[in-house]
Design a protein around this motif. Sequence first.
Motif, PDB file in Angstrom:
ATOM      1  N   GLU A  52     -55.084 -66.587 -61.962  1.00  0.00           N
ATOM      2  CA  GLU A  52     -54.434 -65.795 -63.008  1.00  0.00           C
ATOM      3  C   GLU A  52     -54.170 -64.370 -62.531  1.00  0.00           C
ATOM      4  N   GLU A  53     -55.085 -63.815 -61.727  1.00  0.00           N
ATOM      5  CA  GLU A  53     -54.863 -62.488 -61.153  1.00  0.00           C
ATOM      6  C   GLU A  53     -53.636 -62.503 -60.251  1.00  0.00           C
ATOM      7  N   LYS A  54     -53.511 -63.562 -59.445  1.00  0.00           N
ATOM      8  CA  LYS A  54     -52.354 -63.670 -58.562  1.00  0.00           C
ATOM      9  C   LYS A  54     -51.060 -63.758 -59.361  1.00  0.00           C
TER      10      LYS A  54
ATOM     11  N   ASP B  97     -50.148 -60.344 -60.499  1.00  0.00           N
ATOM     12  CA  ASP B  97     -49.627 -59.542 -59.394  1.00  0.00           C
ATOM     13  C   ASP B  97     -48.199 -59.936 -59.040  1.00  0.00           C
TER      14      ASP B  97
ATOM     15  N   LYS C  55     -59.024 -66.048 -60.276  1.00  0.00           N
ATOM     16  CA  LYS C  55     -58.233 -65.530 -59.158  1.00  0.00           C
ATOM     17  C   LYS C  55     -56.778 -65.983 -59.264  1.00  0.00           C
TER      18      LYS C  55
ATOM     19  N   SER D  16     -54.204 -56.217 -60.509  1.00  0.00           N
ATOM     20  CA  SER D  16     -55.564 -56.752 -60.530  1.00  0.00           C
ATOM     21  C   SER D  16     -56.596 -55.654 -60.244  1.00  0.00           C
ATOM     22  N   ASP D  17     -56.238 -54.689 -59.392  1.00  0.00           N
ATOM     23  CA  ASP D  17     -57.155 -53.570 -59.134  1.00  0.00           C
ATOM     24  C   ASP D  17     -57.295 -52.674 -60.357  1.00  0.00           C
TER      25      ASP D  17
ATOM     26  N   TYR E 258     -67.595 -58.292 -58.721  1.00  0.00           N
ATOM     27  CA  TYR E 258     -66.996 -57.075 -58.189  1.00  0.00           C
ATOM     28  C   TYR E 258     -68.057 -56.125 -57.641  1.00  0.00           C
TER      29      TYR E 258
ATOM     30  N   ILE F  79     -56.984 -53.631 -63.452  1.00  0.00           N
ATOM     31  CA  ILE F  79     -57.779 -54.383 -64.430  1.00  0.00           C
ATOM     32  C   ILE F  79     -59.258 -54.265 -64.080  1.00  0.00           C
ATOM     33  N   GLN F  80     -59.580 -54.367 -62.787  1.00  0.00           N
ATOM     34  CA  GLN F  80     -60.969 -54.265 -62.361  1.00  0.00           C
ATOM     35  C   GLN F  80     -61.556 -52.888 -62.683  1.00  0.00           C
TER      36      GLN F  80
ATOM     37  N   CYS G 197     -67.396 -61.596 -63.862  1.00  0.00           N
ATOM     38  CA  CYS G 197     -66.394 -60.762 -63.184  1.00  0.00           C
ATOM     39  C   CYS G 197     -67.006 -59.446 -62.730  1.00  0.00           C
TER      40      CYS G 197
END
Length: 120
Positions: A14-16, A19, A12, A53-54, A104, A56-57, A100
């Motif tokens: 790293e995602e931040k 972003d 999380k 991040s979205d 999700y 990437i998901q 991951c």
Amino acid sequence: MMYAAETWAIKKTEEKKLDVAELRMLRWMCGVTRRDKIRNEVITGTTGVTKLSDKIQVSRLRCYGHIMRRDEQYIGRGLLEIEVQGTRNGGRPKRRWMDCIKDYLRSKGLTGVEVWHRDR
């Protein structure tokens, strides 16, 4: 920034960071600084860009769907279900790619089968 992102198992924090970097780039593109006190939602709304991040998901789930639609003998599918022998080091386990995906799917209330057949 998203090269081979579907294979990343990022945390999380790293995602931040991704972003934040994306928003800095968007601000730079718009010619806006932090001193202008314009909210992030306004910047993303005017540019029409979704969070990194979205994206990437979504790419992770697309990759997962492709792997699961392949036949049973496909090596990638076998690697998802492999169990490694031996013991792990102490402490918190490393975050894996499948962790991951499962997180999700759990947060959205989906099953793996729904993701496989979504592209069809």
